[in-house]
Design an enzyme around this catalytic site. Structure first.
Site, mmCIF file in Angstrom:
data_model
loop_
_atom_site.group_PDB
_atom_site.id
_atom_site.type_symbol
_atom_site.label_atom_id
_atom_site.label_comp_id
_atom_site.label_asym_id
_atom_site.label_seq_id
_atom_site.Cartn_x
_atom_site.Cartn_y
_atom_site.Cartn_z
ATOM 1 C CB SER A 245 -0.963 -0.033 1.190
ATOM 2 O OG SER A 245 -2.163 0.657 0.875
ATOM 3 C CE LYS B 286 -16.777 21.342 11.429
ATOM 4 N NZ LYS B 286 -15.601 21.615 10.582
#
Length: 276
Positions: free
Chosen positions: A84, A136
């Site tokens: 990765s 949010k």
């Protein structure tokens, strides 16, 4: 004036551990900058053994590796695991090598965050949230995401995945289709990685040094660049190393805070943090 000019040497930077904890981006970007600007260094060998980690840190280090590669040869050597983000960084090098028992790849993206809603419910704890901005609190750990928020997260992941694919495509001179066929998130043996074009060749660390010498004409004078050790370690005190569990706990604590990662998660517990 000297009668002859001495050939430059080889720099080695070890990148062992989780990116963002063991491999801290500001420290390693500074090391790479030093190598790039040092005229006494003719080539760089990156000694990689990492499951990846922070997507942002991986990309910033990758860009700094590329900056070095624009001035002098860079060879990435995968010692054990180049997965990765570890592989992402290796793609900044002009040549990628791996030991024959190494694991390479895990091209993919993962978003991790804890969901503690049930735990808080059992403890009788409730959260009162006041916000401005409809989404949010979409990353809040105190509740499950809504369907809309899940789609938003998947959109973020898809864009980061496209970035990873483009980095491999450009580095390895492969087509988008070829890379996406390999970018399943799985790791490959070094032999499989070589056959599919993810790495250039197999070999040991000495072979990587020899390749760097061949590409640059540098002499075999090796200089290791490492981050400065923590204060307690420098004066001989054991510090955090007394507990073998702290490094893994540090990594888990970082991941539990949420975020987007280029990471092979099954390997997380095997890597120590740099300041232990």
């Amino acid at each position: 004036m000297p009668l002859f000019k001495r050939k430059p040497g080889i720099a080695v930077i070890e990148m062992h551990g989780v990116i963002g904890t063991a491999i801290k981006e500001p420290e390693y970007s500074k090391l790479l900058e030093n190598v790039r600007n040092n005229r006494k260094i003719g080539a760089l060998v990156l000694d990689i053994d990492s499951p990846g980690g922070s997507a942002t840190a991986s990309d910033l280090i990758y860009e700094n590796v590329r900056e070095v590669a624009r001035r002098k040869p860079v060879v990435a050597y995968v010692r054990g695991l180049g997965a990765s983000g570890g592989y992402y960084i290796a793609c900044g090098a002009g040549t990628i090598m791996a030991s024959r028992a190494a694991l390479v790849g895990s091209i993919g993206v993962i978003y991790l965050r804890p969901i503690l809603q049930q735990l808080f419910g059992k403890l009788g704890v409730e959260f009162s949230v006041f916000k401005a901005g409809r989404l949010k609190d979409m990353s809040g750990f105190w509740r499950m995401p809504t369907d809309e928020e899940a789609d938003k997260f998947q959109g973020l992941i898809s864009q980061m995945y496209d970035l990873f694919v483009s980095v491999v495509t450009d580095s390895r001179k492969m087509t988008d289709e070829q890379v996406r066929e390999l970018a399943t998130g799985e790791v490959y043996t070094a032999r499989q990685a070589q056959e599919s074009g993810l790495i250039d060749r197999l070999g040991g660390f000495d072979d990587a040094i020899a390749e760097a010498m061949r590409l640059s004409g540098a002499r075999r004078r090796i200089r290791h660049y490492r981050p400065k050790r923590p204060f307690f370690s420098r004066i001989g005190l054991p510090g955090r190393a007394m507990s073998p569990y702290l490094p893994a706990l540090d990594n888990l604590a970082t991941l539990s805070s949420g975020g987007i990662y280029f990471l092979e998660p099954g390997m997380l517990g095997d890597f120590r943090t740099r300041d232990s």
